[in-house]
Write a protein that holds these residues in place. Sequence first.
Motif, short mmCIF file in Angstrom:
data_model
loop_
_atom_site.label_atom_id
_atom_site.label_comp_id
_atom_site.label_asym_id
_atom_site.label_seq_id
_atom_site.Cartn_x
_atom_site.Cartn_y
_atom_site.Cartn_z
N MET A 1 50.15 40.54 43.00
CA MET A 1 50.07 40.96 41.59
C MET A 1 50.21 42.47 41.48
O MET A 1 49.66 43.22 42.26
N ASP A 2 50.93 42.87 40.44
CA ASP A 2 51.24 44.27 40.18
C ASP A 2 50.72 44.62 38.80
O ASP A 2 50.98 43.89 37.85
N ASP A 19 50.66 36.38 39.73
CA ASP A 19 49.63 35.42 39.34
C ASP A 19 48.29 36.12 39.09
O ASP A 19 48.00 37.13 39.71
N LEU A 20 47.53 35.55 38.18
CA LEU A 20 46.18 36.07 37.93
C LEU A 20 45.22 34.99 38.43
O LEU A 20 44.96 34.02 37.73
N THR A 21 44.72 35.18 39.66
CA THR A 21 43.93 34.12 40.28
C THR A 21 42.69 34.66 40.98
O THR A 21 42.48 35.88 41.04
N VAL A 53 47.81 31.30 35.83
CA VAL A 53 46.44 31.80 35.69
C VAL A 53 45.53 30.65 36.11
O VAL A 53 45.63 29.56 35.55
N ASP A 54 44.68 30.86 37.13
CA ASP A 54 43.77 29.78 37.51
C ASP A 54 42.45 29.92 36.76
O ASP A 54 42.30 30.80 35.91
N SER A 55 41.48 29.05 37.08
CA SER A 55 40.24 29.05 36.31
C SER A 55 39.51 30.39 36.43
O SER A 55 38.94 30.88 35.46
N SER A 56 39.57 31.00 37.62
CA SER A 56 38.91 32.31 37.78
C SER A 56 39.59 33.37 36.92
O SER A 56 38.93 34.21 36.32
N TYR A 83 53.31 27.69 30.46
CA TYR A 83 52.27 27.02 31.25
C TYR A 83 50.92 27.71 31.05
O TYR A 83 49.90 27.07 30.83
N VAL A 84 50.96 29.04 31.08
CA VAL A 84 49.73 29.82 30.89
C VAL A 84 49.19 29.59 29.48
O VAL A 84 47.99 29.41 29.26
N ARG A 85 50.10 29.53 28.51
CA ARG A 85 49.72 29.31 27.12
C ARG A 85 49.02 27.95 26.97
O ARG A 85 48.01 27.84 26.27
#
Lengths: 112, 414, 119
Positions: A1-2, A19-21, A53-56, A83-85
């Motif tokens: 991630m950047d 990804d935001l995980t 984006v996962d649950s965290s 998907y994130v939406r």
Amino acid sequence: MDITQRAVLNATVLDVNGDLTYSNRAAFKTAVEQVKSRNCQHLIVNLEQVRFVDSSGLGLLVLMSQSFKLQKAQFSLLKPQSYVREIMSLANIPNMIPIYETEGDALTARAA
Amino acid sequence: MNHDSTQRIAHSFGSSAPDCFMVATILLVEDEPVTRMSMAARLKRLGHRVLEAGNGREALDVAGRERPDLIIVDWMMPEMDGPTFCEMVRRDPAMKSIHIVLMTSHDQPAQIAEGLARGADDFLSKAASKQEITARVLAGLRTGRLVRELETTGAQLESSMLLLQTKQTEMEADLQSAAAFVHSLLPPPGSPAPGFSLAWEYQPALTLGGDLFGVAAIDADHLGLYILDASGHGVAAALRSASLMTFLRVENILQLIGSYDPATVLREANRQFPLSAEGEYFTLWVGQIHLPTRTLSYASAGHHGVLLSPAERPSRWLTRPSSPLGFDQAAVFAGDQITLQPADRLFLLSDGIYEAPSTTGEPWGRWRFQQAVEAQQHVPLAATIAHCFTEARRWQAQSDFLDDAAVVGLELSV
Amino acid sequence: MDTLAVFVLSEALDLADGDREFFLSLANLFLQESPKELAAARAALARQDCRGLAAAAHKLKGSVLPICAPRLFERAQRLELLGRQGDCAEAEPVCADVERCLAEVHAALRDVIAGGFPS
């Protein structure tokens, strides 16, 4: 991630790429808290380049928006991918965090 | 026998140590008394503590006992010469890293090579100037100190590792007992209420899982059921789950809010389980079946893993968009109601099963689970669940799940 | 041939960092120890033990260094070399030479011990 940061009018935009995980939540949290500590009145997190984006990651977005609220500042999300939406909608995120389609919308919404 | 071997070992301390380095202990091994006295005096003048030995055997004793920072040893000595002494020191694990300077009048490369090969670190000519002696000793002490620091660090690392392993063993034992406790709280398969049968399969990713579920009689007329999922991973998530599981026990809920009404349970849980400082939270689905009317009331806090699979109709997910616990203090959780029909099956599943990724990263998906369940409608419930696990494992091409995998099935008798 | 000095007090004192008392102790030790090495060299020569001769001469040579007696040092070195080469016959006169030089150094040291240091 950047994560890159830029100032636009009276807001700060964080452009997130990747990804935001769970595994990179610390980097994201640090970046947001850095902006918050400078008394930023409006943080816009640009999710255009975020595929997952996962649950965290979701929890972190909510946590950050709660802390901005406490500081009477605004926290907005920009252009999440479909998907994130969907994940966000299932978790009722749009009821808590404003989501915008363009940077201009986000900026004027704040001004209004 | 050489007369010097009976010479007493002299300990002496320098009177004025220069500030630029610490007082070191130096062992001087030299059989010739005049040279030894002269060299010892020089080292003392440099501020060091000097131990003296007149032969190699005596020197080995002193070195073993005193662990000097530096040894200066004469090459030519009767009985045990300098290189042999070096070899003996290098063979002793407790002394092997002591810095050794070999005193010699040899300056042939072949002899220097022999000295190095047999364990010397440096050489010093007996005719060396006092400046050279000072420089060599300082360099030797510096090197010796570095080597010792490295060794100490290594030893500390090793003992930290041991401590860590012990701690880990203890922690694993603690986890095992916590897991045993949590598993004792999971509902026993069989018949939780007249006319209902229960089967489940659970594969926690760790000893202690973060996805938990419960099915229990609330009173004579009600059966309660829930499935919860902690965000995040690891032991911390599992422990938070155990605490929510304890909160959801029937006695606790009845005492707290007087009923097991799903929307009210969620409201209370939302109040009691805010986001953690790291942004971790739970999703939770709670249901209550009124047995006389077979009415299922349910509500969800961000959990999307409950499927109703009727005998003759397509299955459907019992969920709607909703906030996970702790997202919104003012959240209102909507309750829904349906009437269950004979032979209906209800599946509660964790995301660990439908998010099981294929080798290319594609999740197995809720719809594939749905297909698997529908295709197995007429086999016994336990076999249907086993089939789901087989399919998910086939999909991910491995037996162990990355995340907790749970499928709970509740079936109404015909 | 003997251009080398018997004993250079100033250099010896410098090696002792100017510590006169220490130098006197060192000189006394030399007076006590060096005859033993000479005797060892003589004994080795008597039994034609060239290795023993070289070892004794080497030891004597080493002890001369802090005393700063260049002539004796040179003779002892020569004796050690002959011992190493196994030339006991040639060593005989050199050993006598070492003995003479040692006596010179002893006399000089005794002078310093008895008469004190020139100011």
